[in-house]
Design a protein around this motif. Structure first.
Motif, PDB file in Angstrom:
ATOM      1  N   MET A   1     -84.532  20.768 -36.166  1.00  0.00           N
ATOM      2  CA  MET A   1     -85.692  20.930 -35.275  1.00  0.00           C
ATOM      3  C   MET A   1     -85.239  21.661 -34.019  1.00  0.00           C
ATOM      4  N   HIS A   2     -85.960  22.706 -33.760  1.00  0.00           N
ATOM      5  CA  HIS A   2     -85.554  23.556 -32.636  1.00  0.00           C
ATOM      6  C   HIS A   2     -86.393  23.337 -31.395  1.00  0.00           C
ATOM      7  N   LEU A   3     -87.684  23.081 -31.605  1.00  0.00           N
ATOM      8  CA  LEU A   3     -88.595  22.943 -30.469  1.00  0.00           C
ATOM      9  C   LEU A   3     -88.444  21.554 -29.866  1.00  0.00           C
ATOM     10  N   LYS A   4     -88.153  21.519 -28.556  1.00  0.00           N
ATOM     11  CA  LYS A   4     -87.937  20.217 -27.926  1.00  0.00           C
ATOM     12  C   LYS A   4     -89.134  19.793 -27.096  1.00  0.00           C
ATOM     13  N   SER A   5     -89.542  20.690 -26.168  1.00  0.00           N
ATOM     14  CA  SER A   5     -90.673  20.289 -25.309  1.00  0.00           C
ATOM     15  C   SER A   5     -91.379  21.477 -24.709  1.00  0.00           C
ATOM     16  N   LEU A   6     -92.561  21.171 -24.155  1.00  0.00           N
ATOM     17  CA  LEU A   6     -93.372  22.196 -23.488  1.00  0.00           C
ATOM     18  C   LEU A   6     -93.923  21.593 -22.217  1.00  0.00           C
ATOM     19  N   GLU A   7     -93.816  22.365 -21.113  1.00  0.00           N
ATOM     20  CA  GLU A   7     -94.277  21.874 -19.828  1.00  0.00           C
ATOM     21  C   GLU A   7     -95.308  22.876 -19.322  1.00  0.00           C
ATOM     22  N   ILE A   8     -96.540  22.374 -19.094  1.00  0.00           N
ATOM     23  CA  ILE A   8     -97.612  23.274 -18.665  1.00  0.00           C
ATOM     24  C   ILE A   8     -98.009  22.874 -17.253  1.00  0.00           C
ATOM     25  N   SER A   9     -98.119  23.911 -16.359  1.00  0.00           N
ATOM     26  CA  SER A   9     -98.452  23.574 -14.987  1.00  0.00           C
ATOM     27  C   SER A   9     -99.282  24.693 -14.373  1.00  0.00           C
ATOM     28  N   GLY A  10    -100.568  24.363 -14.080  1.00  0.00           N
ATOM     29  CA  GLY A  10    -101.463  25.357 -13.464  1.00  0.00           C
ATOM     30  C   GLY A  10    -102.022  26.348 -14.445  1.00  0.00           C
TER      31      GLY A  10
ATOM     32  N   LEU B   1     -95.198  18.019 -23.168  1.00  0.00           N
ATOM     33  CA  LEU B   1     -95.279  17.590 -24.566  1.00  0.00           C
ATOM     34  C   LEU B   1     -93.871  17.603 -25.145  1.00  0.00           C
ATOM     35  N   ASP B   2     -93.510  16.478 -25.790  1.00  0.00           N
ATOM     36  CA  ASP B   2     -92.223  16.438 -26.482  1.00  0.00           C
ATOM     37  C   ASP B   2     -92.486  16.616 -27.960  1.00  0.00           C
TER      38      ASP B   2
ATOM     39  N   ARG C   1    -108.038  25.379  -6.607  1.00  0.00           N
ATOM     40  CA  ARG C   1    -107.451  26.326  -7.585  1.00  0.00           C
ATOM     41  C   ARG C   1    -105.963  26.529  -7.276  1.00  0.00           C
ATOM     42  N   MET C   2    -105.202  26.921  -8.308  1.00  0.00           N
ATOM     43  CA  MET C   2    -103.760  27.057  -8.152  1.00  0.00           C
ATOM     44  C   MET C   2    -103.398  28.518  -7.872  1.00  0.00           C
ATOM     45  N   SER C   3    -102.239  28.684  -7.273  1.00  0.00           N
ATOM     46  CA  SER C   3    -101.816  30.069  -6.957  1.00  0.00           C
ATOM     47  C   SER C   3    -101.052  30.706  -8.116  1.00  0.00           C
ATOM     48  N   LYS C   4    -100.557  29.855  -8.982  1.00  0.00           N
ATOM     49  CA  LYS C   4     -99.801  30.401 -10.116  1.00  0.00           C
ATOM     50  C   LYS C   4     -99.889  29.455 -11.299  1.00  0.00           C
ATOM     51  N   ALA C   5     -99.602  30.053 -12.474  1.00  0.00           N
ATOM     52  CA  ALA C   5     -99.556  29.230 -13.681  1.00  0.00           C
ATOM     53  C   ALA C   5     -98.164  29.336 -14.265  1.00  0.00           C
ATOM     54  N   SER C   6     -97.575  28.204 -14.643  1.00  0.00           N
ATOM     55  CA  SER C   6     -96.222  28.223 -15.210  1.00  0.00           C
ATOM     56  C   SER C   6     -96.190  27.443 -16.500  1.00  0.00           C
ATOM     57  N   VAL C   7     -95.435  27.961 -17.483  1.00  0.00           N
ATOM     58  CA  VAL C   7     -95.207  27.224 -18.725  1.00  0.00           C
ATOM     59  C   VAL C   7     -93.716  27.322 -19.037  1.00  0.00           C
ATOM     60  N   LYS C   8     -93.148  26.195 -19.408  1.00  0.00           N
ATOM     61  CA  LYS C   8     -91.721  26.191 -19.745  1.00  0.00           C
ATOM     62  C   LYS C   8     -91.569  25.572 -21.127  1.00  0.00           C
ATOM     63  N   ILE C   9     -90.773  26.304 -21.960  1.00  0.00           N
ATOM     64  CA  ILE C   9     -90.525  25.784 -23.314  1.00  0.00           C
ATOM     65  C   ILE C   9     -89.033  25.524 -23.437  1.00  0.00           C
ATOM     66  N   VAL C  10     -88.693  24.383 -24.071  1.00  0.00           N
ATOM     67  CA  VAL C  10     -87.278  24.045 -24.186  1.00  0.00           C
ATOM     68  C   VAL C  10     -86.910  23.950 -25.667  1.00  0.00           C
ATOM     69  N   PHE C  11     -85.799  24.647 -26.026  1.00  0.00           N
ATOM     70  CA  PHE C  11     -85.331  24.624 -27.417  1.00  0.00           C
ATOM     71  C   PHE C  11     -83.998  23.912 -27.513  1.00  0.00           C
ATOM     72  N   ASP C  12     -83.815  23.315 -28.652  1.00  0.00           N
ATOM     73  CA  ASP C  12     -82.496  22.756 -28.967  1.00  0.00           C
ATOM     74  C   ASP C  12     -81.735  23.886 -29.652  1.00  0.00           C
ATOM     75  N   ASN C  13     -80.653  24.314 -28.982  1.00  0.00           N
ATOM     76  CA  ASN C  13     -79.927  25.467 -29.535  1.00  0.00           C
ATOM     77  C   ASN C  13     -78.535  25.063 -30.002  1.00  0.00           C
ATOM     78  N   SER C  14     -78.418  23.778 -30.362  1.00  0.00           N
ATOM     79  CA  SER C  14     -77.083  23.323 -30.794  1.00  0.00           C
ATOM     80  C   SER C  14     -76.659  24.055 -32.065  1.00  0.00           C
ATOM     81  N   LYS C  15     -77.631  24.559 -32.843  1.00  0.00           N
ATOM     82  CA  LYS C  15     -77.265  25.297 -34.068  1.00  0.00           C
ATOM     83  C   LYS C  15     -77.271  26.806 -33.834  1.00  0.00           C
TER      84      LYS C  15
END
Ligand code: ATP
Length: 739
Positions: free
Chosen positions: A1-10, A20-21, A74-88
């Protein structure tokens, strides 16, 4: 499994940070309509670098930022962060965990980070495309897009399939290589132009250099010729100098001697002027002689007169005496004897020059006659006596005169002998003058001879000096033309003697060479330097051109290789997809056939449209992928004839087949199951489970069957504030939430 989490902000409706994990194979996101589920799917697209705002249901970047609601600003910016497991190391980066973050600001500016370091979009795209998470988002099926692959044209379809097969990386490489090739070709043209630009200048400089080289060669020849010329000239001059010194020595001495001799001879000539004095003496003697002669003449005349008187007296006496003795015969023989005697005496002195002798004879003659007469004479008269006394007187007178004459003669004789002596002296002097003159003539002749020799030598000296001067000048000139090397002419080896004409013709040859050298112009260091620079530049350009051509040809090879590889892998992929497609299709429809076929780019005749036209119209057919399906138990063929549900099933079968062949790390399916009936939902659920063996699945769904296959369920809700909220829910809750 590569997809670890997603963080959504704004991002869109997610004003507040939501996380989301994905620590399970299948995650389902559920919630009522409009709560923000699709916004989650879009946040995936966003963070993975999607550039089409439209595909995220917006017009501008700003539309992606939370826009505010009644009580939330309202927000000044929108950010999304995705985290991968790259042990492989499925991502080509040396970290066990990799986070990718994207932020969009209201001004439309985007920022990207990989593991917190600011990067470019390109870096993100490259990293992801290598892990088969392409930007076309074949693994993110948005709501209502399930049959996108069916409705797309053959070309788009091809590109989607290539993407799914992970061939984007080749496309990317191909595009890159083409770009590089184009740039290389541009550079080749540019270098060609540069070479063309410098070519005339280089040609010109080359000619100059050739000239300079020729001049150098000529200089070398000149140097050799100079060496021989100068050496020979030097030897000649030294020899000539010695010869002139040697040859001039004797004549110079001789001339000196001759000059002295001439001076002496001239002095001698000068001294002969004394003879004039003697001449004068001679003249005065002549005058004296004249005088003495006059004296003698007058004495002689006086003598003559006295003698005449004596005679006349004597005749008188005779006549007197005859008168006395006329009768007295005188025998003839006696007279005759007397006459003979007188004649004889007189004859004896006829040629006598000595006066005293003459006088003696004459006195004898007179005595003889006196004696003869006295023999026949009688008595003398008084007259006779007187006459006789006169005669005696006269005879006395005569004696005196004769005495005087005698004295005068003595005087004359002395003067004459003196005269003769001087005359002889003058003659002698004349002789010595003549010999002095002869000597002068001889010396002069000799002097002329020596002078002429010396003149010759002088002339040769002049020529020598001229030659010496020429030699010095030549040396100076040689110094200018050839440099200090010229001074080593003395070491030049010369063989044998030769004529001056040869050296002269060598000199002429030298002159010719110098003129030629002058015509060629001086060697300019600037030209040599410039030529060197331009030639180096040309060499550099040739080298660069070679490198560029090498690059170009290796790029062309690479492009061919890439195309071949792409082609092979594509065809291979299509084959594999077809197998899977057929499987999924018959699973879904309980039979039937489905397949993809590759359409090659070609020109097709289009003559059936106008039967009267003899012209053959050609139509271009683009390359792409055709889909052909035939349902079991139905005669219907072709996509156009399928029902909505059948279309959904066909596209799901194809999507799953594609995902099966080259499984992406994760797949997001936004309500792909919306059109399925219960029986098909079940089959769909089975297929999902099958698919989740290779890829993580995030399923946005309202379908109970689908939810039941998920390990984790997230519920999305939206309150009155218009802000989406996320919460982990249990299956039963989810069923409720989904409603
Ligand atoms: P359905 O189940 O009907 O497909 P959904 O859960 O997928 O619904 P979304 O389409 O994800 O719902 O959410 C749409 C909601 O997000 C809308 O209510 C819309 O107002 C809101 N939304 C979209 N963009 C923004 C934004 N920029 N700022 C605030 N809210 C936004």
């Amino acid at each position: 499994m590569h997809l670890k989490s997603l963080e959504i902000s704004g991002f869109k409706s997610f004003a507040k940070k939501a996380e989301l994990d994905f620590n399970t194979k299948v995650t389902a996101i559920v919630g009522p309509n409009g709560s923000g589920k699709s916004n989650v799917a879009e946040s995936f697209r966003f963070v993975l670098g999607e550039q089409s705002i439209k595909s995220m249901r917006g017009k501008r970047g700003e539309d992606l930022i939370f826009n505010g609601s009644g009580d939330v600003l309202r927000m000044s910016k929108a950010s999304v962060k995705i985290v991968f497991d790259n042990s492989k190391r499925f991502l080509d980066i040396d970290f066990d965990e990799v986070s990718i973050e994207r932020t969009v600001h209201r001004d439309g500016n985007n920022e990207y980070w990989i593991n917190g370091s600011s990067v470019r979009l390109k870096d993100v795209s490259e990293l992801l495309s290598k892990a088969n998470i392409g930007s076309t988002g074949h693994h993110i099926i948005s709501q209502g897009e399930a049959d996108r692959i069916l409705s797309a044209n053959i070309k788009e379809r091809k590109s989607m399939i290539e993407d799914a097969l992970g061939l984007r990386v080749y496309q990317y490489k191909l595009a890159e290589s083409n770009k590089k090739l184009e740039k290389t070709e541009d550079n080749i043209r540019e270098v060609g132009l540069l070479r063309k630009e410098i070519a005339p200048h280089l040609k010109f400089l080359k000619k100059q250099i050739e000239k300079i080289e020729k001049a150098e060669e000529l200089k070398r020849q000149l140097e050799a010729l100079y060496g021989e010329y100068l050496k020979r000239e030097y030897v000649y001059l030294e020899k000539e100098k010695d010869a002139l010194e040697k040859e001039g020595k004797d004549p110079k001495e001789k001339l000196e001697r001759l000059e002295k001799e001439l001076k002496d001879a001239n002095e001698k000539l000068e001294s002969s002027k004394e003879k004039d004095e003697k001449s004068e003496e001679l003249l005065s003697l002549e005058k004296e002689i004249q005088m003495v002669r006059g004296e003698k003449d007058s004495l002689t005349r006086e003598l003559g007169r006295v003698e005449g008187e004596i005679q006349s007296q004597k005749r008188l006496i005779q006549r007197q005496e005859e008168q006395f003795s006329s009768n007295q015969p005188i025998p003839f023989d006696e007279v005759k004897n007397l006459s003979l005697q007188v004649e004889k005496d007189l004859d004896s002195i006829s040629i006598e020059e000595d006066f005293s002798v003459v006088r003696g004879v004459l006195l004898k003659v007179r005595e003889s006659i006196k004696t003869f007469i006295s023999r026949y004479q009688n008595t003398e008269s008084d007259l006779l006596k007187e006459a006789r006394s006169d005669v005696n007187k006269l005879e006395g007178e005569k004696g005196d005169i004769e005495k005087q004459i005698e004295e005068v003669d003595i005087k004359s004789n002395s003067i004459n002998s003196k005269y003769e002596k001087i005359q002889k002296e003058i003659e002698a002097e004349k002789d010595s003058e003549r010999s002095a003159e002869t000597a002068v003539f001889r010396i002069r002749a000799e002097r002329n001879e020596v002078q002429s020799i010396l003149n010759d030598i002088k002339n040769r000296e002049i020529i020598y000096l001229k030659d010496k001067n020429n030699f010095d000048e030549e040396l100076k000139e040689g110094m200018v033309l050839i440099g200090s090397k010229i001074t080593s002419f003395k070491i030049f080896q010369i063989e044998g003697e030769e004529s001056r004409e040869k050296q002269e013709s060598r000199r002429k040859e030298l002159e010719k060479m110098k003129i030629r050298l002058e015509d060629m112009g001086g060697s300019s260091d600037d030209v040599v330097k410039e030529y060197k620079e331009v030639a180096e530049r040309e060499e550099f350009l040739i080298k660069e051109l070679e490198d560029l051509e090498k690059t170009s040809s290796s790029l062309k090879d690479l492009i061919v290789d890439l195309r071949n590889q792409l082609d092979t892998e594509f065809k291979d992929g299509i084959r594999k997809i077809n197998t899977e497609f057929q499987n999924f299709f018959s699973l879904m429809f309980g039979g039937g056939n489905a397949s993809l076929s590759v359409v090659e780019a070609q020109k097709r005749k289009k003559s059936d449209l106008d039967i009267f036209s003899e012209e053959e119209i050609e139509e271009e057919v683009e390359e792409g992928i055709d889909i052909s399906v035939s349902l079991p138990r139905k005669k219907v063929k072709g996509l156009m004839m399928l029902s909505g549900g059948e279309r959904a099933l066909t596209s799901i079968a194809l999507l799953f087949a594609m995902s099966q062949v080259k499984p992406p790390p994760f797949i997001i399916l936004d309500e792909t199951d919306a059109a399925l009936d219960e029986a098909n939902s079940k089959k769909y659920g089975d297929m999902i489970e099958n698919l989740s063996k290779h890829s993580q699945l995030i399923l946005i769904t309202h379908n109970r069957e689908t939810m039941s296959r998920a390990g984790v369920l997230y519920g999305v809700t939206m309150g009155t504030g218009g802000v989406s909220k996320l919460l982990s829910v249990a299956f039963d809750e989810a069923v409720v939430v989904a409603k």
